[in-house]
Write a protein that holds these residues in place. Structure first.
Motif, PDB file in Angstrom:
ATOM      1  N   ALA A  22       0.832  -1.212   0.000  1.00  0.00           N
ATOM      2  CA  ALA A  22       0.000   0.000   0.000  1.00  0.00           C
ATOM      3  C   ALA A  22       0.863   1.258   0.000  1.00  0.00           C
ATOM      4  O   ALA A  22       0.619   2.194  -0.777  1.00  0.00           O
ATOM      5  N   ARG A  23       1.868   1.293   0.852  1.00  0.00           N
ATOM      6  CA  ARG A  23       2.738   2.468   0.919  1.00  0.00           C
ATOM      7  C   ARG A  23       3.504   2.673  -0.390  1.00  0.00           C
ATOM      8  O   ARG A  23       3.668   3.800  -0.851  1.00  0.00           O
ATOM      9  N   SER A  24       3.953   1.579  -1.002  1.00  0.00           N
ATOM     10  CA  SER A  24       4.696   1.729  -2.253  1.00  0.00           C
ATOM     11  C   SER A  24       3.788   2.224  -3.374  1.00  0.00           C
ATOM     12  O   SER A  24       4.209   3.023  -4.214  1.00  0.00           O
ATOM     13  N   ILE A  25       2.538   1.801  -3.381  1.00  0.00           N
ATOM     14  CA  ILE A  25       1.576   2.241  -4.398  1.00  0.00           C
ATOM     15  C   ILE A  25       1.292   3.730  -4.256  1.00  0.00           C
ATOM     16  O   ILE A  25       1.349   4.480  -5.239  1.00  0.00           O
ATOM     17  N   VAL A  26       1.000   4.169  -3.035  1.00  0.00           N
ATOM     18  CA  VAL A  26       0.694   5.592  -2.821  1.00  0.00           C
ATOM     19  C   VAL A  26       1.941   6.446  -3.038  1.00  0.00           C
ATOM     20  O   VAL A  26       1.880   7.500  -3.683  1.00  0.00           O
ATOM     21  N   SER A  27       3.088   5.994  -2.547  1.00  0.00           N
ATOM     22  CA  SER A  27       4.333   6.750  -2.721  1.00  0.00           C
ATOM     23  C   SER A  27       4.707   6.925  -4.182  1.00  0.00           C
ATOM     24  O   SER A  27       5.260   7.957  -4.572  1.00  0.00           O
ATOM     25  N   ALA A  28       4.387   5.932  -5.010  1.00  0.00           N
ATOM     26  CA  ALA A  28       4.686   5.995  -6.443  1.00  0.00           C
ATOM     27  C   ALA A  28       3.677   6.843  -7.212  1.00  0.00           C
ATOM     28  O   ALA A  28       3.811   7.009  -8.418  1.00  0.00           O
ATOM     29  N   GLY A  29       2.661   7.364  -6.523  1.00  0.00           N
ATOM     30  CA  GLY A  29       1.652   8.182  -7.193  1.00  0.00           C
ATOM     31  C   GLY A  29       0.672   7.374  -8.020  1.00  0.00           C
ATOM     32  O   GLY A  29       0.016   7.913  -8.913  1.00  0.00           O
ATOM     33  N   LEU A  30       0.546   6.093  -7.715  1.00  0.00           N
ATOM     34  CA  LEU A  30      -0.343   5.222  -8.486  1.00  0.00           C
ATOM     35  C   LEU A  30      -1.746   5.139  -7.913  1.00  0.00           C
ATOM     36  O   LEU A  30      -2.643   4.585  -8.552  1.00  0.00           O
ATOM     37  N   ALA A  31      -1.938   5.679  -6.711  1.00  0.00           N
ATOM     38  CA  ALA A  31      -3.259   5.692  -6.084  1.00  0.00           C
ATOM     39  C   ALA A  31      -3.323   6.834  -5.081  1.00  0.00           C
ATOM     40  O   ALA A  31      -2.300   7.257  -4.536  1.00  0.00           O
ATOM     41  N   ALA A  32      -4.541   7.294  -4.849  1.00  0.00           N
ATOM     42  CA  ALA A  32      -4.759   8.337  -3.849  1.00  0.00           C
ATOM     43  C   ALA A  32      -4.876   7.735  -2.461  1.00  0.00           C
ATOM     44  O   ALA A  32      -4.492   8.352  -1.471  1.00  0.00           O
ATOM     45  N   CYS A  33      -5.398   6.514  -2.395  1.00  0.00           N
ATOM     46  CA  CYS A  33      -5.701   5.896  -1.111  1.00  0.00           C
ATOM     47  C   CYS A  33      -5.724   4.389  -1.272  1.00  0.00           C
ATOM     48  O   CYS A  33      -6.160   3.881  -2.310  1.00  0.00           O
ATOM     49  N   VAL A  34      -5.255   3.680  -0.254  1.00  0.00           N
ATOM     50  CA  VAL A  34      -5.378   2.226  -0.207  1.00  0.00           C
ATOM     51  C   VAL A  34      -5.917   1.853   1.161  1.00  0.00           C
ATOM     52  O   VAL A  34      -5.337   2.220   2.180  1.00  0.00           O
ATOM     53  N   GLN A  35      -7.037   1.160   1.179  1.00  0.00           N
ATOM     54  CA  GLN A  35      -7.592   0.670   2.432  1.00  0.00           C
ATOM     55  C   GLN A  35      -7.165  -0.777   2.615  1.00  0.00           C
ATOM     56  O   GLN A  35      -7.084  -1.538   1.646  1.00  0.00           O
ATOM     57  N   ILE A  36      -6.900  -1.161   3.856  1.00  0.00           N
ATOM     58  CA  ILE A  36      -6.394  -2.487   4.192  1.00  0.00           C
ATOM     59  C   ILE A  36      -7.350  -3.119   5.196  1.00  0.00           C
ATOM     60  O   ILE A  36      -7.654  -2.516   6.220  1.00  0.00           O
ATOM     61  N   GLU A  37      -7.815  -4.349   4.878  1.00  0.00           N
ATOM     62  CA  GLU A  37      -8.740  -5.015   5.797  1.00  0.00           C
ATOM     63  C   GLU A  37      -8.558  -6.524   5.765  1.00  0.00           C
ATOM     64  O   GLU A  37      -8.324  -7.098   4.697  1.00  0.00           O
ATOM     65  N   PRO A  38      -8.669  -7.177   6.926  1.00  0.00           N
ATOM     66  CA  PRO A  38      -8.552  -8.638   6.968  1.00  0.00           C
ATOM     67  C   PRO A  38      -9.812  -9.299   6.416  1.00  0.00           C
ATOM     68  O   PRO A  38     -10.928  -8.817   6.643  1.00  0.00           O
ATOM     69  N   ILE A  39      -9.625 -10.397   5.683  1.00  0.00           N
ATOM     70  CA  ILE A  39     -10.733 -11.183   5.142  1.00  0.00           C
ATOM     71  C   ILE A  39     -10.376 -12.657   5.252  1.00  0.00           C
ATOM     72  O   ILE A  39      -9.258 -13.013   5.625  1.00  0.00           O
ATOM     73  N   ARG A  40     -11.298 -13.508   4.914  1.00  0.00           N
ATOM     74  CA  ARG A  40     -11.033 -14.952   4.795  1.00  0.00           C
ATOM     75  C   ARG A  40     -11.460 -15.355   3.393  1.00  0.00           C
ATOM     76  O   ARG A  40     -12.573 -15.077   2.981  1.00  0.00           O
ATOM     77  N   SER A  41     -10.570 -15.993   2.657  1.00  0.00           N
ATOM     78  CA  SER A  41     -10.835 -16.384   1.277  1.00  0.00           C
ATOM     79  C   SER A  41     -10.940 -17.896   1.150  1.00  0.00           C
ATOM     80  O   SER A  41     -10.138 -18.622   1.724  1.00  0.00           O
ATOM     81  N   VAL A  42     -11.918 -18.338   0.387  1.00  0.00           N
ATOM     82  CA  VAL A  42     -12.062 -19.738   0.007  1.00  0.00           C
ATOM     83  C   VAL A  42     -11.908 -19.762  -1.503  1.00  0.00           C
ATOM     84  O   VAL A  42     -12.609 -19.047  -2.214  1.00  0.00           O
TER      85      VAL A  42
END
Length: 105
Positions: A22-42
């Motif tokens: 997330a930090r690398s994406i925002v620092s590179a100017g590729l996004a304004a915001c990245v939200q991070i949340e835990p999930i469970r995937s099947v």
């Protein structure tokens, strides 16, 4: 203003990986915001049904940044085949969408 904003989803295995990506994406100017949340995937992987905790990144960006963002995710992701899904934002707060666009230059 024409709305050209999109949301891109990806998942990673750990909070540390999520924060770093997330930090690398925002620092590179590729996004304004990245939200991070835990999930469970099947999911099915190599013929097996798997169930694992993951961390989802919800990335707010513009269509014009998508190709570079996709390449950035692929280059900085630990998964062999990372999830990269783009969804157009059909509408939303004019001010918020303008903020996304302004953050990207």
């Amino acid at each position: 203003m024409e709305n050209n904003c999109v949301i891109v989803f990806t998942t990673v295995a750990t909070e540390g990986q999520a924060d770093e990506l997330a930090r690398s994406i925002v620092s590179a100017g590729l996004a304004a915001c990245v939200q991070i949340e835990p999930i469970r995937s099947v999911y099915r992987w190599k013929g097996e049904v798997c169930a694992e905790p993951e961390i989802r990144l919800t990335i707010k960006t513009a269509e014009r940044q998508y190709a570079a963002l996709e390449q950035h995710i692929k280059a900085n992701h630990a998964y062999e085949t990372p999830e990269i899904v783009k969804v157009a934002i059909a509408g939303g707060s004019r001010e918020y969408l303008a903020w996304i666009d302004e953050c990207l230059g």
